[in-house]
Structures are given as structure tokens and as C-alpha cells.
Write an enzyme that holds these catalytic residues in place. Structure first.
Site, PDB file in Angstrom:
ATOM      1  N   CYS A 338      62.422  37.660 -10.081  1.00 27.26           N
ATOM      2  CA  CYS A 338      62.117  38.997  -9.581  1.00 27.26           C
ATOM      3  C   CYS A 338      62.592  39.150  -8.131  1.00 27.26           C
ATOM      4  O   CYS A 338      63.794  39.143  -7.882  1.00 27.26           O
ATOM      5  CB  CYS A 338      60.633  39.311  -9.743  1.00 27.26           C
ATOM      6  SG  CYS A 338      60.287  41.092  -9.692  1.00 27.26           S
ATOM      7  N   HIS A 430      59.114  38.148 -15.451  1.00 27.63           N
ATOM      8  CA  HIS A 430      57.966  37.277 -15.200  1.00 27.63           C
ATOM      9  C   HIS A 430      57.468  36.701 -16.528  1.00 27.63           C
ATOM     10  O   HIS A 430      57.569  37.335 -17.571  1.00 27.63           O
ATOM     11  CB  HIS A 430      56.819  38.064 -14.557  1.00 27.63           C
ATOM     12  CG  HIS A 430      57.123  38.570 -13.195  1.00 27.63           C
ATOM     13  ND1 HIS A 430      57.314  37.742 -12.120  1.00 27.63           N
ATOM     14  CD2 HIS A 430      57.251  39.843 -12.721  1.00 27.63           C
ATOM     15  CE1 HIS A 430      57.548  38.474 -11.036  1.00 27.63           C
ATOM     16  NE2 HIS A 430      57.532  39.750 -11.383  1.00 27.63           N
TER      17      HIS A 430
END
Length: 515
Positions: A338, A430
């Protein structure tokens, strides 16, 4: 049994989240329809729910403990700190703006209404709702805006258990002081204490607990021992200490260990992404904040960040950026997740989160990022490009990849995702490493590129099973060491009506009695 209970703590990381998860699991195992609830959370560890919103990671774990899918109902207000003074405000799973302490004060009435409505609805649907407080109820400077601790307890007439961490020291003073500084109307709801993380002979603690009961009129309903094997799903930044190991490393299957250095960014988010690696035998994972700690690591992970551009500048200031460039040039494995993935690209254009505009990235991936006002919130499934191995996870980010010259790492819903260049990987996804088959395959590649020919990946590790075992361990601790019958009575009976107030005159009286 039908009712609700609030678990508060003397401090952050006192054990509120784990006690709530343990109570939820224990009740669910007994066939009780139970749900978790945290009116307001402040955390950058979050997940995407089935209903398309975002909640704190701890409430997602607590939902799992109940046998439920995570829902925005369980955490209607979430604050995600981007700096020491400003936080993103997420209401019912959606970001609605950025607030400071003074701005938040203006939102208090609306947010109280949101929290009260969600709790009322949950109590109508479930037999029991176990609520978790935020920080400490003794933060009396914040009482006027409180909607997660005594503000919630008083509005909903909830009995309150206060948890204290004895491993920090001073737990008896913490427990007494927490009650003593509250207003009498708030004190009335404090129904008992729980001591967490005790080491040694509990009989040595007994005189102190007896005296605490004399001073406060409240019993201690249990002393939970320090559990060496309990570690997964850290709730907040206190669980990500630099130079501290992640999890409880188990001996390797082969002849060599695989070492992982995870960079402890100042505004780290979703730090739990690396816990899947720590589940593997022979994988030693450690948080680091100094460039010297990267030397010798087989894999370096740059995790997510709530302040991508600011944390990127931090990497440059402390020398970690240069260390990452040297690793990439030497073909040594790096993973960015991310915000960490975004930092590895050529350029970040951020006019949303930091308002910094165009900023140079680390240049380890051929990629440009642009931030957009609308946050990407999605749960995703797909496969790896190499081998077609199934993957799953979730995305929470403002930054978008606008162009990439590297090979994609994954394919999600038919679209390319992530990047691979040599020994550098990156993704917005994630929870990717919780895909067990994919994680095993990728770790073999990492070990090969790191030259760890003696490292052997275990074939039977399931992160979901590890997490489930952790929840069962919590429930076992609750059943063995807490007065469950007394807690069930509190839940069923509701807020007490006959507990004494503990005001300044009682403190003075306690001092006089010792003279």
C-alpha cells in the site's frame, strides 16, 4: 442472558481489545448470540467490511470471535491519525473529512447520535453486546466529547469493567485512580476490575486486591496471567515497537532461518500485514527503524502508511531510503505494501493527503502514483500472475497507479495489480500474505533470491487457523481466570445502583486511615 457490558482500560494497550475478544469467543462457544461494539476507535489498523466500509482491525477480530463477518455497525466512528494534530474521520465506514481536536468537538452531538443508534440496533438483534472503550475513561480533559467510554456507558446504562496492565507497573494505583477522578455519576457504573498480564504467584497480589476492594467497594473479577503464546493482531502502535520481534518464532523446518526486517514507519498503518509471515516456522520478523538493521535481512518490508509522503521523507532523513536502493541494486528482496508500495515508485502526486503535490519516489519501481479524493475501499480475490495461485485481501488507499512499466504481480477481478521488478515486489492489497498457498510459493522465491538454500517452507500453516487458535486461547484464559458467573450477572442485571462514590474525601480518608 440478554444485556451489554463495557470494557474500559486504565491506559491504551491495557488489554481492552483482547478481553473483549475473549469474552466474545467464550460467549459464542456457549451458544450466546453476541456482537462486539466500539463506538469510536483511533487506529490506522483497519479492514474493509462486507458492507463496503472501513473499521478498526480489533473489531474485525472481535467479530470473527463471535462467528460474524466484520461490519461497520461494530465500529461506527474511526479516527485515522495522519499527523499529531489531524486525523481522518470515518463515519459508518466512510471517510467524511479530516479533523483536529477542536473540529472534532463540533461533531460530538452528531457522532453520539450515530454511536447510540448503532448500539441500540445491535442490542435489539443480539443477546449480548460487548463494548470496548477507547484509551482510558480517566482522560477527564476529553470527557465533554467522550462517546466511547463513560459517555457511552452513562447514555446506555452499561456496567463497566476496568482492565489494568500489571506488566507496566503501578496497576493498583491505575485502577484506583481511574475511578477516583471520575464524576460520581460515572463512578456509579464502574462495577469491577480485571488485572491483565500478571506474572508470578497471584497470592502475593491478593492483599493489594483486597485493599483495593476496601477503598473502592469494587471487586477484582480476575487476574489474567501473561500468556507467552498470545500475540496476533496488535491493535495499535504500542504493539509495533522498533527492534521488537513479531510473534513467537518457531524453529525452522530446514537448516536455515529466513529473516525479515519490517520498517516501523512513524505513521504506520495496517501493521498486521506482516503477522502472516511471523506465523511461519523458521521466519524471524522484527520491526526496525534504523538503516543498520536492514543489513543482513533476507527480506525488507515497507508497510502501509497513513502519511505516505511524510513517511517517505522520514525514510530519506534517516538513511533507510539509501539502504533500500542498495538492496534493490544488489538484487536483495524488498516488499512494499500500500503506502510502502507507493513509496517505491518514480513519483507521487499527492494533492489530497499531504497537499505536497509532485514528490519523487524511491525509483525502485517504474510507476507513478496520483492521489484522488475518493478512497478505494474494496475486498478482492484473484490470482498471482506467475502460477495462477489464488489470492485474497482488501484495499484501502487514496493513491492510484496511473502508469507502470513493470510486470504486474497479481490479477484481481481481471485487472492487473501490483508490480514486480527483479527482487522488488509491491501491491496495494492488504492481507495478501494470509493467502496460504500464495505465501508459501512467494517465500520460496524470496529464500532463493536471498541465497537461503537451507530454508524450507512448512506445508501446513494456515493463518486463519492460527488466528482461530489465538481466539480460543483468549476464551480459555477468560473462562479459567475471570469470575465468569459474576460477569454474566453484570451483563444481565445492567448498570449497578448501589456502588459507593469515590470522591476526593474518600482519598483523604484513605490517607488519614494510614496515619
Amino acid at each position: 442472558m440478554k444485556g451489554a457490558l463495557l470494557v474500559a482500560g486504565t491506559t491504551s494497550d491495557a488489554g481492552k481489545s483482547v478481553v473483549v475478544a475473549g469474552l466474545c469467543r467464550m460467549l459464542a462457544r456457549r451458544g450466546v448470540r453476541v456482537a462486539p461494539f466500539k463506538a469510536q476507535n483511533m487506529s490506522n489498523n483497519s479492514v474493509v467490511t462486507l458492507d463496503g466500509g472501513e473499521i478498526g482491525r480489533a473489531q474485525a477480530l472481535q467479530a470473527t470471535a463471535c462467528g460474524l463477518e466484520p461490519s461497520v455497525r461494530f465500529n461506527p466512528v474511526l479516527l485515522k491519525p495522519g499527523s499529531d494534530r489531524r486525523s481522518q474521520l470515518v463515519v459508518r465506514g466512510r471517510a467524511v473529512g479530516t479533523v483536529g481536536a477542536r473540529d472534532y468537538f463540533q461533531h460530538r452531538r452528531e457522532l453520539r447520535t450515530v454511536a447510540a443508534a448503532e448500539l441500540t440496533a445491535l442490542r435489539a438483534e443480539f443477546d449480548v453486546v460487548i463494548c470496548e472503550g477507547a484509551g482510558s475513561p480517566a482522560e477527564i480533559n476529553l470527557r465533554a466529547t467522550d462517546l466511547a467510554n463513560m459517555g457511552l456507558a452513562r447514555a446506555a446504562r452499561l456496567p463497566v469493567l476496568v482492565v489494568g496492565d500489571i506488566d507496566r507497573g503501578g496497576v493498583l494505583a491505575h485502577l484506583f485512580g481511574t475511578v477516583a477522578v471520575l464524576e460520581p455519576e460515572d463512578q456509579q457504573l464502574i462495577s469491577g476490575f480485571v488485572v491483565n498480564k500478571f506474572r508470578g504467584d497471584v497470592e502475593l497480589l491478593r492483599p493489594g486486591l483486597d485493599r483495593l476492594a476496601e477503598l473502592t467497594g469494587r471487586p477484582t473479577l480476575g487476574v489474567i496471567p501473561y500468556a507467552e503464546d498470545l500475540w496476533i493482531d496488535a491493535e495499535d502502535s504500542l504493539g509495533t515497537v522498533a527492534d521488537a520481534p513479531v510473534g513467537r518464532p518457531r524453529p525452522p523446518v530446514g537448516t536455515e532461518w529466513l529473516t525479515v526486517a519490517a520498517i516501523r514507519l512513524p505513521r504506520i498503518s495496517n501493521s498486521t500485514d506482516i503477522e502472516a509471515l511471523a506465523c511461519e516456522p523458521g521466519v524471524s520478523v522484527r520491526w526496525v527503524s534504523d538503516p543498520s538493521r536492514l543489513a543482513g535481512a533476507d527480506l525488507v518490508v515497507v508497510p502501509g502508511s497513513k502519511a505516505t509522503v511524510t513517511d517517505l521523507e522520514w525514510l530519506r532523513r534517516n538513511g533507510i531510503a539509501d539502504a533500500l536502493r542498495r538492496r534493490a541494486a544488489a538484487g536483495e528482496p524488498i516488499l512494499g505494501i500500500c503506502g510502502g508500495y507507493q513509496m517505491l515508485g518514480e513519483r507521487i502526486d499527492d494533492r489530497v493527503e499531504s497537499a505536497a503535490g509532485a514528490v519523487a519516489g524511491l525509483g525502485l519501481l517504474d510507476m507513478r502514483i496520483e492521489f484522488a479524493e475518493q478512497k478505494v475501499l474494496s475486498r478482492a480475490t484473484g490470482r498471482s500472475v506467475e502460477g495462477g495461485i489464488p489470492v485474497h485481501g482488501y484495499e484501502i488507499h487514496h493513491g492510484r497507479v496511473v502508469c507502470s512499466g513493470d510486470s504486474p504481480w497479481l490479477e484481481l477481478d481481471g485487472a492487473p495489480e501490483g508490480s514486480v521488478r527483479g527482487a522488488v515486489w509491491g501491491t496495494h492489497l492488504h492481507g495478501l500474505l494470509e493467502s496460504d498457498e500464495f505465501r508459501r510459493h512467494w517465500l520460496r522465491t524470496v529464500a532463493t533470491q536471498a541465497g537461503r538454500t537451507g530454508f524450507v517452507v512448512a506445508q501446513d500453516v494456515s493463518v486463519a487457523d492460527v488466528r482461530s487458535a489465538q481466539l480460543d486461547l483468549l476464551a480459555d484464559l477468560i473462562e479459567e481466570y475471570l469470575d465468569v458467573a459474576a460477569i454474566e450477572c453484570l451483563i444481565a442485571a445492567g448498570a449497578p445502583v448501589d456502588l459507593p462514590a469515590i470522591a476526593s474525601d474518600l482519598i483523604s480518608g484513605a490517607a488519614a486511615s494510614r496515619q
